[in-house]
Design an enzyme around this catalytic site. Structure first.
Site, PDB file in Angstrom:
ATOM      1  N   LYS A  11      -5.437   4.456 -13.496  1.00  0.00           N
ATOM      2  CA  LYS A  11      -5.342   5.752 -12.808  1.00  0.00           C
ATOM      3  C   LYS A  11      -3.924   5.946 -12.291  1.00  0.00           C
ATOM      4  O   LYS A  11      -3.167   4.987 -12.149  1.00  0.00           O
ATOM      5  CB  LYS A  11      -6.310   5.835 -11.619  1.00  0.00           C
ATOM      6  CG  LYS A  11      -6.121   4.764 -10.530  1.00  0.00           C
ATOM      7  CD  LYS A  11      -5.037   5.023  -9.518  1.00  0.00           C
ATOM      8  CE  LYS A  11      -4.879   3.845  -8.585  1.00  0.00           C
ATOM      9  NZ  LYS A  11      -3.613   3.921  -7.798  1.00  0.00           N
ATOM     10  N   ASP A 135     -10.135   0.990  -4.231  1.00  0.00           N
ATOM     11  CA  ASP A 135     -10.039   1.867  -5.405  1.00  0.00           C
ATOM     12  C   ASP A 135     -11.188   1.672  -6.371  1.00  0.00           C
ATOM     13  O   ASP A 135     -11.335   2.453  -7.319  1.00  0.00           O
ATOM     14  CB  ASP A 135      -8.739   1.553  -6.175  1.00  0.00           C
ATOM     15  CG  ASP A 135      -7.569   2.324  -5.634  1.00  0.00           C
ATOM     16  OD1 ASP A 135      -6.462   2.203  -6.180  1.00  0.00           O
ATOM     17  OD2 ASP A 135      -7.776   3.049  -4.645  1.00  0.00           O
TER      18      ASP A 135
HETATM   19  C1  SUD Z   1      -2.637   1.942  -2.827  1.00  0.00           C
HETATM   20  C2  SUD Z   1      -3.841   2.369  -3.603  1.00  0.00           C
HETATM   21  C3  SUD Z   1      -3.888   3.885  -3.740  1.00  0.00           C
HETATM   22  O1  SUD Z   1      -4.842   4.277  -4.704  1.00  0.00           O
HETATM   23  O2  SUD Z   1      -3.899   1.840  -4.917  1.00  0.00           O
HETATM   24  P1  SUD Z   1      -2.919   0.852  -5.723  1.00  0.00           P
HETATM   25  O3  SUD Z   1      -1.521   1.254  -5.464  1.00  0.00           O
HETATM   26  O4  SUD Z   1      -3.220  -0.519  -5.200  1.00  0.00           O
HETATM   27  O5  SUD Z   1      -3.316   1.039  -7.157  1.00  0.00           O
HETATM   28  C4  SUD Z   1      -5.128   1.879  -2.906  1.00  0.00           C
HETATM   29  O6  SUD Z   1      -5.194   2.391  -1.578  1.00  0.00           O
HETATM   30  C5  SUD Z   1      -5.240   0.357  -2.869  1.00  0.00           C
HETATM   31  O7  SUD Z   1      -6.562   0.058  -3.224  1.00  0.00           O
HETATM   32  P2  SUD Z   1      -6.891  -1.445  -3.647  1.00  0.00           P
HETATM   33  O8  SUD Z   1      -5.781  -1.956  -4.508  1.00  0.00           O
HETATM   34  O9  SUD Z   1      -8.275  -1.473  -4.157  1.00  0.00           O
HETATM   35  O10 SUD Z   1      -6.743  -2.171  -2.239  1.00  0.00           O
HETATM   36  P3  SUD Z   1      -7.616  -3.370  -1.680  1.00  0.00           P
HETATM   37  O11 SUD Z   1      -7.597  -4.486  -2.667  1.00  0.00           O
HETATM   38  O12 SUD Z   1      -8.909  -2.843  -1.175  1.00  0.00           O
HETATM   39  O13 SUD Z   1      -6.737  -3.748  -0.384  1.00  0.00           O
HETATM   40  C6  SUD Z   1      -5.589  -4.520  -0.496  1.00  0.00           C
HETATM   41  C7  SUD Z   1      -4.885  -4.412   0.849  1.00  0.00           C
HETATM   42  O14 SUD Z   1      -4.246  -3.118   0.917  1.00  0.00           O
HETATM   43  C8  SUD Z   1      -4.379  -2.582   2.233  1.00  0.00           C
HETATM   44  N1  SUD Z   1      -5.110  -1.308   2.156  1.00  0.00           N
HETATM   45  C9  SUD Z   1      -5.805  -0.962   1.031  1.00  0.00           C
HETATM   46  C10 SUD Z   1      -6.420   0.276   0.976  1.00  0.00           C
HETATM   47  C11 SUD Z   1      -6.338   1.124   2.093  1.00  0.00           C
HETATM   48  N2  SUD Z   1      -6.937   2.336   2.086  1.00  0.00           N
HETATM   49  N3  SUD Z   1      -5.665   0.743   3.208  1.00  0.00           N
HETATM   50  C12 SUD Z   1      -5.040  -0.463   3.254  1.00  0.00           C
HETATM   51  O15 SUD Z   1      -4.403  -0.797   4.272  1.00  0.00           O
HETATM   52  C13 SUD Z   1      -5.108  -3.626   3.072  1.00  0.00           C
HETATM   53  O16 SUD Z   1      -4.120  -4.427   3.679  1.00  0.00           O
HETATM   54  C14 SUD Z   1      -5.839  -4.444   2.036  1.00  0.00           C
HETATM   55  O17 SUD Z   1      -6.050  -5.767   2.466  1.00  0.00           O
HETATM   56  N1  ADP Z   2      -8.640  -8.584 -13.583  1.00  0.00           N
HETATM   57  C1  ADP Z   2      -7.526  -8.311 -12.843  1.00  0.00           C
HETATM   58  N2  ADP Z   2      -6.617  -7.435 -13.282  1.00  0.00           N
HETATM   59  C2  ADP Z   2      -5.516  -7.130 -12.518  1.00  0.00           C
HETATM   60  N3  ADP Z   2      -5.242  -7.653 -11.315  1.00  0.00           N
HETATM   61  C3  ADP Z   2      -6.134  -8.561 -10.865  1.00  0.00           C
HETATM   62  C4  ADP Z   2      -7.302  -8.913 -11.585  1.00  0.00           C
HETATM   63  N4  ADP Z   2      -7.982  -9.819 -10.855  1.00  0.00           N
HETATM   64  C5  ADP Z   2      -7.272  -9.999  -9.727  1.00  0.00           C
HETATM   65  N5  ADP Z   2      -6.146  -9.281  -9.736  1.00  0.00           N
HETATM   66  C6  ADP Z   2      -5.129  -9.191  -8.647  1.00  0.00           C
HETATM   67  O1  ADP Z   2      -5.184  -7.850  -8.118  1.00  0.00           O
HETATM   68  C7  ADP Z   2      -3.861  -7.330  -7.929  1.00  0.00           C
HETATM   69  C8  ADP Z   2      -3.633  -6.063  -8.705  1.00  0.00           C
HETATM   70  O2  ADP Z   2      -4.767  -5.303  -8.685  1.00  0.00           O
HETATM   71  P1  ADP Z   2      -4.633  -3.825  -9.303  1.00  0.00           P
HETATM   72  O3  ADP Z   2      -5.913  -3.113  -9.043  1.00  0.00           O
HETATM   73  O4  ADP Z   2      -4.125  -3.919 -10.690  1.00  0.00           O
HETATM   74  O5  ADP Z   2      -3.549  -3.241  -8.311  1.00  0.00           O
HETATM   75  P2  ADP Z   2      -2.385  -2.239  -8.538  1.00  0.00           P
HETATM   76  O6  ADP Z   2      -3.022  -0.904  -8.699  1.00  0.00           O
HETATM   77  O7  ADP Z   2      -1.598  -2.369  -7.293  1.00  0.00           O
HETATM   78  O8  ADP Z   2      -1.650  -2.688  -9.763  1.00  0.00           O
HETATM   79  C9  ADP Z   2      -2.897  -8.335  -8.448  1.00  0.00           C
HETATM   80  O9  ADP Z   2      -2.298  -8.926  -7.320  1.00  0.00           O
HETATM   81  C10 ADP Z   2      -3.723  -9.361  -9.198  1.00  0.00           C
HETATM   82  O10 ADP Z   2      -3.260 -10.662  -8.900  1.00  0.00           O
END
Ligand code: SUD
Ligand code: ADP
Length: 286
Positions: A11, A135
């Protein structure tokens, strides 16, 4: 033994406004999730235990992998003793702001609920999903554009798609989501625009004046710390994109183009070693 092969799409975030911080440390946000045509492929084969392999050796395949965590959460919730062997063809960069891991987790929940014949309800799957990642619910229940609130888990299907080509670029910088949430420049007191209404005017009404509302609150800090990421947005703008932005917490940057030839030309201008993907207008996750 029958093997099932499923794609897990990534996404981008069209606008990402961080509106506050909860007592549990998670941040509240408003964003529009949009699917892109960049995906992992997971193969599932029934087995006595839960195991996985991955095409990317940099990704651990132990209990920390989101595919394993998702399988375990279903086992614990349902009490099933069934197992699965998973093969992950990892194509979506991680630490990219593309939700690749979250998408994998959602795919495992959805497929194993069927494969193991558990009949776990969508409501209960949603509860398991949000524990795996903020997410993950989006990938579990949506196919196209969705407006998200809460921590990203309160979702509303917008029912329309992006009318542009999407060029998504990964500038080979892994940015931890935790780092991004610790370092973004807070603007909690800012007036929050109505992203849902603006997205409709933008995508259905063609009102490009809405684009400036779709800010990504991670962008200023990420660009200050990672100039190569800032440079990708500049290159896309120089190539004539109608809008470019960081996706999620980065480091991926996307640009929206009206013409395919301009999108392809932009991809050619970017560094050869940067991984890129092109998504056509109207894309949804099959
Ligand atoms: C930033 C976003 C935007 O879509 O996506 P990515 O950039 O990772 O794809 C999301 O909020 C990421 O969601 P996701 O990657 O699932 O986060 P999680 O594993 O649940 O959380 C990882 C860490 O990010 C922080 N976290 C996450 C989501 C949120 N709404 N607030 C937070 O503060 C927290 O510290 C949490 O421990
Ligand atoms: N199957 C997986 N694919 C991608 N990342 C993974 C997976 N399992 C665990 N992780 C951990 O999750 C984090 C990335 O998650 P991801 O949803 O891809 O985040 P982002 O959107 O920030 O790239 C990485 O730090 C990775 O080490």
């Amino acid at each position: 033994m029958h093997t099932l092969s499923v794609n897990s799409f990534a996404k981008i975030n069209l606008g990402l406004l961080i509106t506050g911080k909860r007592d549990d440390g998670y941040h509240t946000l408003e964003t529009i999730f949009a699917p892109i045509n960049w995906y992992d492929t997971i193969e599932f084969t029934e087995s006595g235990t839960v195991s996985m392999s991955c095409s990317n050796v940099d990704l651990p395949v132990d209990e920390n992998n989101l595919c394993i965590r998702a399988a375990r959460s279903l086992q614990h919730f349902s009490g099933t003793s069934k197992g699965v062997s998973m093969t992950l063809l990892k194509q979506v960069p991680f630490g990219a702001g593309l939700g690749g891991g979250s998408s994998d987790a959602a795919t495992v929940l959805r497929v194993l609920n069927e494969l193991w014949q558990l009949n776990v309800s969508q409501t209960d799957l949603h509860k398991l999903a949000v524990k795996l990642g903020a997410d993950v619910p989006y990938f579990l229940s949506m196919k196209g554009l969705a407006y998200a609130r809460g921590i990203g888990d309160e979702l509303e299907d917008l029912g329309f798609t992006l009318p542009w080509y999407v060029v998504t670029v990964f500038p080979e910088e892994h940015i931890s989501t935790v780092w991004a949430y610790r370092n973004f420049y807070k603007r909690f007191d800012r007036q929050i625009p109505d992203l849902k209404k603006s997205a409709s005017e933008l995508c259905l009404g063609g009102n490009k004046a809405m684009f400036p509302l779709f800010e990504n609150d991670f962008e200023p800090a990420v660009f200050d710390h990672f100039p190569a990421v800032r440079a990708v947005k500049s290159a896309l703008l120089d190539a004539g994109t109608v809008f470019a932005s960081l996706s999620g917490s980065g480091s991926a940057v996307f640009g929206l183009f009206e013409e395919e030839r301009d999108a392809l030309e932009a991809m050619k201008r970017l560094p050869e070693n940067y991984r890129k993907s092109l998504t056509p207008p109207g894309f949804t996750m099959a």
